[in-house]
Design an enzyme around this catalytic site. Structure first.
Site, short mmCIF file in Angstrom:
data_model
loop_
_atom_site.label_atom_id
_atom_site.label_comp_id
_atom_site.label_asym_id
_atom_site.label_seq_id
_atom_site.Cartn_x
_atom_site.Cartn_y
_atom_site.Cartn_z
CD GLU A 156 -15.67 -35.54 -101.79
OE1 GLU A 156 -15.61 -36.58 -101.11
OE2 GLU A 156 -15.78 -34.40 -101.28
CG ASP A 172 -12.78 -40.50 -96.71
OD1 ASP A 172 -13.26 -41.32 -95.91
OD2 ASP A 172 -13.49 -39.76 -97.41
#
Length: 403
Positions: A156, A172
């Protein structure tokens, strides 16, 4: 905190939900910093994975140079392409893949002013769809997701006027190993995300051996290939972990603070800004220095703890959100019983209770620098795997060996 404006759902879902990504607070860097940040930045991708299957790269996000920020993808040159309108049921998204470097090779692409993700997949392109609310991203906790059997991962990043912020993440899942880095205009290089030698295999072996269902988080392909370990939050969704996993610890915390006070000092640079928590029945009430109740939390369940949401919702404010972040970190790291002053930023105190986030514990244990995003608010105390610079020259994404 910064949340990429990208929609993430299972393929069968109808209602869209925002990707919940924990980004640190960003401080504007002023005119000098703004002038130093280019409109596109070089990203050098090194494939040291040892895998011979084709590699595909995707740069997906929200363009920050246009308001409101449109969602789309960037090609290898850094040119932005807006997603077309989706529908229900979702339709296939345009092919945004960039052929990645072969094993042992390096390539450079340009990344624009985005808040988003850089995906990479081995052997097969990812299946992205467009719904009426935006992009449908992989959700491999759903057994019918078309990406379930693809080996992939993502980083990210945000590139804006204040600089580059790029992280590795395990919020996640824990999957294909990689590291991120940045070199600034002075030549200084910072990186994070590398595992210790043997860390990849050591993590999965340790997770398999952890009692309580933790080994059930591991997903494999029919050929025996280990694909990933789901985060415990997603493991609750699939039934891999019992919904009662954290109950015993929560009960002990509630008992302790029914007769004593939990002091939260959420901002390290504001040591006099404190909140005081006491439990009454099913509720922990927090007061400020004047004694006024400023927010209250119902007794959290395991899902609220591992997901840092629901009963531990954290709005982007200086009271409830700041306290909730601290509570979430304290529950996941199991420090709330050993110290009544939170956050506890001494890593030697983390994960010592038999009831804890063993997934995050085992990830941190295998990281070369000890840093990881094992849960959403692992940045409390700066234990997250993030690098940033207000004067970036080059970013790095390094795919590491599977050993």
């Amino acid at each position: 905190m910064r949340t990429p404006v990208i929609l993430r759902r299972t393929m069968a879902a109808v209602a869209a939900a925002l990707v919940l990504t924990a980004w640190p607070a960003l401080t504007p860097g002023g005119a000098d910093a703004q002038a130093a940040v280019p409109s596109t930045l070089q990203l050098t991708i090194s494939n040291n994975s040892g895998r011979t299957d084709p590699l595909y790269i995707y740069n997906l996000g929200s363009l920050l140079t246009v308001n409101p920020n449109p969602q789309g993808w960037a090609d290898a040159s850094g040119t932005f392409h807006q997603w077309p309108t989706g529908s229900i049921p979702p339709i296939p998204a345009p092919d945004a893949s960039i052929p990645g470097p072969a094993n042992g090779q390096t390539m450079t692409i340009n990344i624009p002013r985005f808040s988003g993700r850089i995906y990479f997949s081995f052997g097969q392109k990812l299946d992205f769809r467009l719904a009426s609310g935006g992009l449908v991203q992989p959700a491999v906790q759903n057994p019918s997701d078309p990406n379930r059997n693809i080996l992939f991962n993502w980083s990210e990043y945000t590139l804006d006027d204040t600089g580059l912020y790029i992280n590795s993440t395990q919020v996640d899942m824990f999957s294909a190993p990689y590291a991120v880095g940045v070199k600034n205009t002075s030549g200084t290089v910072k990186n994070t995300g590398h595992l210790k030698p043997g860390g990849y295999n050591n993590f999965f072996n340790a997770l398999k051996g952890q009692p309580g269902g933790w080994g059930n988080l591991i997903q494999t392909r029919s050929d025996g290939t280990i694909l990933r370990a789901l985060s415990p939050a997603h493991g609750l969704e699939t039934g891999a972990l019992p919904a009662s996993t954290m109950d015993d610890y929560v009960n002990r915390v509630w008992q302790k603070y029914s007769t004593s006070t939990l002091t939260v000092t959420p901002f390290a640079n504001e040591p006099n800004n404190k909140f005081y928590g006491r439990v009454s029945g099913n509720t922990m009430n927090f007061t400020d220095g004047s004694g006024a109740v400023v927010t209250s939390f119902q007794k959290p369940d395991t899902d609220s703890i591992f997901g840092c949401h629901k009963l531990l919702d954290a709005p982007n404010d200086r009271v409830r959100g700041a306290i909730s972040r601290t509570l979430c970190a304290g529950f996941n790291r199991s420090t709330l019983l050993t110290s009544s002053n939170q956050p506890d930023n001494n890593s030697a105190d983390f994960y010592k209770d038999v009831v804890t986030n063993h997934y995050s514990r085992k990830i941190h244990a295998q990281m070369a620098d000890g840093k990881a995003y094992g849960f959403a608010f692992d940045d409390v105390g700066n234990f997250e795997s993030l690098v940033s610079d207000s004067n970036p020259q080059t970013a790095y994404l390094t795919l590491d060996p599977f050993n």
